[in-house]
Design an enzyme around this catalytic site. Structure first.
Site, PDB file in Angstrom:
ATOM      1  CG  ASP A 477      32.534  31.702  46.619  1.00  0.00           C
ATOM      2  OD1 ASP A 477      33.159  33.019  47.503  1.00  0.00           O
ATOM      3  OD2 ASP A 477      32.577  32.273  45.306  1.00  0.00           O
ATOM      4  CG  ASP A 547      38.783  35.383  44.701  1.00  0.00           C
ATOM      5  OD1 ASP A 547      38.940  34.258  44.496  1.00  0.00           O
ATOM      6  OD2 ASP A 547      38.142  36.172  44.668  1.00  0.00           O
TER       7      ASP A 547
HETATM    8  C1  DGJ Z   1      35.550  33.825  44.021  1.00  0.00           C
HETATM    9  C2  DGJ Z   1      35.629  32.811  44.404  1.00  0.00           C
HETATM   10  O1  DGJ Z   1      37.062  33.087  45.583  1.00  0.00           O
HETATM   11  C3  DGJ Z   1      35.796  32.411  42.651  1.00  0.00           C
HETATM   12  O2  DGJ Z   1      36.841  31.511  43.330  1.00  0.00           O
HETATM   13  C4  DGJ Z   1      34.416  32.182  42.539  1.00  0.00           C
HETATM   14  O3  DGJ Z   1      33.954  30.610  42.967  1.00  0.00           O
HETATM   15  C5  DGJ Z   1      34.236  32.939  41.978  1.00  0.00           C
HETATM   16  N1  DGJ Z   1      33.678  33.641  44.046  1.00  0.00           N
HETATM   17  C6  DGJ Z   1      32.479  32.652  41.215  1.00  0.00           C
HETATM   18  O4  DGJ Z   1      31.494  33.559  41.766  1.00  0.00           O
END
Ligand code: DGJ
Length: 739
Positions: A477, A547
């Site tokens: 991430d 997301d």
């Molecule tokens: C952002 C990501 O896109 C999510 O899927 C998740 O992993 C969160 N961060 C966790 O902090």
């Protein structure tokens, strides 16, 4: 050989395209043609005619028709009569910014090798790639310029880059070093690109070119949610299935610029590369600078063909060959189910349930390390939180592996929290300008990955966890962009190098880990789709698309993304309702029907579902496994375009390689009373093959399904136990060839 080099003229021919340039009278390079394949011949007088213009500089007194600004250039400099934006700019120690790179020689080789420090294309499978390198020299500075071209004939792709080598005694400043320039002879194109934002990435935007500059770019040291380095120029009448279109992309994850300049003569100059804003590079004696590679492609068969040839190119010549053709596991991710609130026992209930439903991999998301119970702490401390896992992470991993499931883990390697052991030990590793406050974003800060000790720390920390847990997958991430960008270890005149050096550090980390652990599948993520780019794809063959997992929003996001990237690159999950981003209720089967056209996963608390919902998910998983090959690797066709046509309807389909199987989906947002009938005009079938649809008795020829269309059932009411809505409806059609 399909690269012809005659009399200082270079003709790069792919199966269906030609790209031609030559050495001009002044020794610099001029572009002649890029478009459908044409015959090779010794010279193209018709394409090289020089028309003299008044009020315009000419190269020499006796060559008044040699006017740089009226010529199509190959890699233009600035300051000698071409006032359009240049492809590069080099500053001498005396401040002069004039360069004159004159052709010296060229080499032609079969194949394509990888670049040393940057993700790049390659030809491991001897797929007929050929590489041409032209060497040019600027006599005053003694800088050598290599212009590198590789043709990939079978995908109609040309990859370009430039290398600057300082053979002189002085340090020079490279203020601009773009990867490719294309000068097209007219401007009758639409500029098509993919703007967005967090949670609504890569929506389609199409508008005619106009006089002056138009561009997409990033200054975030990330390719970004807001713009994407993939863009197209298409004729105004070009559709998905017909017409001329150029596609451009950059194998890079940092600041980029894709710019089109329409000049006074209605010609178009396309520049692609590292954004010159926030960039400069000190080219010390005997050093070199290599630009990232730009990807160019053309077809006159419409944008869908362009997407397919690019997709094929990426799978064969860009992404990690260990995974390029490998089916991706169906995963369950605990993020939206638990957020930070979990322990081993809670996770194991999810794992056990997932196992019964046929899910193949459990991914433990954010919150397993340090003492991270919310997003304010512990980034950088990549060791297990013993309060959540008293027996260590390997205990969880072992149980998962004993169930014959894979285990995946979330990392955010590039970040640091102020409340972390790492920060307490190395406060200077955090990127911040001297005497300035460091601007927080999601309560976190960025590590200076341009420093080798930072990269080494991360390699060792991550390697220990990967080894201990026998990890199968990493979700990498990256949840914020860099502010107060400053390199503590860089000299003042090197500060504009930091963005690029940072990205090189990210690649170094990826490179080390993917080499050390060749069987670990990486998925890149940047708050969802903030780094959905080819630089990342080289190491991590799939990316978390957004997301936003709302099925309705995902239609637009996945539809837009599909122009530049194949569906195998798109992580697509089924999540809970009401959706966390939109509050929208959509049927479980629609959420699945959208996620099928990507790398399927689930991201909800399956332990809380009703028995009928669990049964539905089990059936979805079984269905996806049966058709996984075509869902992940089938040729993707866009049918109904929600951006251009009726926003209420999206449809697309996938077709397997021998056209014996296809799966089409039609999604309708709002139901209508007493609606008109609707047809789905299928694509990519064999016109002469006979097909059935959803195992019904009627037999259709492929040509009928493609030209007369398939009648899509009207949605009369909600019709299954897991559905209480007639809105947000999906119809799936399994199209099988009769044997
Ligand atoms: C952002 C990501 O896109 C999510 O899927 C998740 O992993 C969160 N961060 C966790 O902090």
């Amino acid at each position: 050989m399909t690269i012809y080099c005659n009399n200082q003229q270079f003709h790069l021919q792919t199966n269906h395209t030609s790209y031609i340039f030559k050495v001009l009278a002044n020794g610099e390079l001029g572009q002649l043609y890029y478009g459908p394949k044409i015959h090779d011949k010794p010279s193209y007088t018709n394409l090289t005619i020089r028309e003299e213009h008044d009020a315009m500089p000419a190269w020499r007194l006796d060559q008044s028709d040699f006017q740089p600004e009226a010529l199509k250039q190959e890699y233009a400099s600035f300051g000698k009569g071409d006032f359009r934006y240049p492809a590069f700019q080099l500053t001498e120690t005396n401040g002069s910014r004039i360069s004159e790179f004159v052709y010296q020689n060229h080499t032609l080789t079969k194949g394509k090798t990888r670049l040393a420090q940057l993700p790049s294309s390659f030809d491991d499978t001897n797929d007929a790639a050929e590489t041409l390198t032209l060497v040019l020299k600027d006599a005053v500075t003694a800088v050598r310029l290599h212009l590198n071209y590789t043709i990939f004939p079978n995908q109609d792709v040309i990859v370009r880059s430039a290398t600057f080598v300082n053979e002189g005694p002085h340090t020079l400043t490279l203020n601009t070093a773009l990867s490719a320039q294309i000068d097209l002879p007219d401007a009758k194109y639409d500029f098509i690109h993919f703007p967005g934002s967090w949670a609504r990435e890569r929506h389609l935007s199409r508008a005619p070119l106009h006089d002056g500059i138009q561009s997409v770019s990033s200054l975030r040291t990330a390719s970004s949610h807001q713009q994407n380095p993939f863009c197209m120029l298409a004729r105004p009448d070009t559709t998905d299935h017909d017409g001329e279109v150029f596609g451009f992309n950059l194998i890079y994850s940092g600041n980029f610029l894709n710019q089109v300049e329409v000049d006074q003569f209605e010609t178009s100059r396309i520049l692609i590369g590292i954004n010159p804003t926030e960039f400069a590079w000190q080219l010390t004696p005997n050093s070199s600078f290599q630009t990232p590679e730009a990807v160019l492609s053309y077809t006159n068969q419409g944008m869908n063909q362009l997407s397919q040839q690019l997709g094929q190119f990426y799978q064969e010549h860009l992404v990690n060959p260990n995974f390029a053709q490998q089916q991706r596991p169906i995963l369950i991710n605990n993020w939206e189910a638990t957020f930070f609130d979990f322990d081993e026992a809670k996770l194991m209930t999810i794992v056990s349930e997932a196992k019964t439903l046929g899910i193949e991999m459990f991914v433990l998301d954010d919150g397993w390390f340090g003492h991270r119970d919310d997003d304010t702490t512990s980034l950088g401390d990549w060791f297990v939180d013993k309060t959540k896992f008293p027996n260590g992470l390997s205990h969880l991993a072992t149980q998962i592996h004993q169930l014959d499931m894979k285990f995946g883990l979330w990392f955010e390697p590039e970040m640091i929290s102020l409340d972390s052991e790492l920060y307490r030990a190395h406060p200077d590793w955090l990127i911040c300008a001297p005497n300035r406050q460091a601007t927080p974003s999601r309560n976190q800060y960025v590590l200076d990955l341009s420093r080798s000790e930072v990269v080494t720390y991360l390699i060792e920390q991550m390697s220990a966890v990967i080894t201990e847990t026998k990890l199968d997958y990493i979700k990498w991430d990256m949840n914020r962009n860099i502010t107060e960008i400053f390199g503590n270890e860089l000299a003042p005149n090197q500060q504009l190098e930091l963005s690029h050096r940072y990205i090189l550090g990210v690649y170094k980390l990826y490179d080390a880990l993917t080499k050390r652990f060749p069987n670990v599948l990486f998925e890149s993520c940047a708050s969802g789709g903030g780094r959905f780019d080819l630089g990342m794809m080289y190491y991590a063959p799939q990316a978390w698309t957004s997301d936003n997992t709302d099925a309705v929003e995902r239609l637009n996001i996945q539809f837009g993304t599909s122009y530049g990237y194949p569906q195998i690159m798109m992580g697509a999950h089924v999540s809970d309702v009401p959706n966390g981003q939109t509050g929208r209720m959509t049927p479980l089967e629609t959420r699945a029907a959208v996620a099928y056209f990507g790398d399927l996963g689930y991201e909800l608390d399956i332990t809380q579902l009703s028995d009928s919902e669990k049964a539905a998910i089990k059936a979805q998983v079984t269905f996806y496994k049966k058709y996984r090959q075509i869902f992940q690797f089938g040729r993707f066709y866009r049918l109904d375009n929600p951006f251009a046509d009726d926003p209420n309807v999206t449809s697309w389909m996938v077709v397997n390689s021998d056209q014996s199987l296809a799966i089409a989906a039609r999604y309708q947002l709002l139901n209508q009373p007493n609606p008109k009938s609707c047809r789905l005009f299928l694509q990519g079938l064999d016109p002469n093959k006979q097909y059935t649809v959803n195992d019904q008795p009627e037999v259709f020829y492929g040509d009928e399904l493609m030209t007369a269309g398939l009648l899509s059932p009207r949605i009369l009411k909600a019709h299954s136990e897991t559905t209480t809505l007639a809105d947000f409806h999906a119809n799936l059609f399994i199209i099988k060839a009769c044997h």
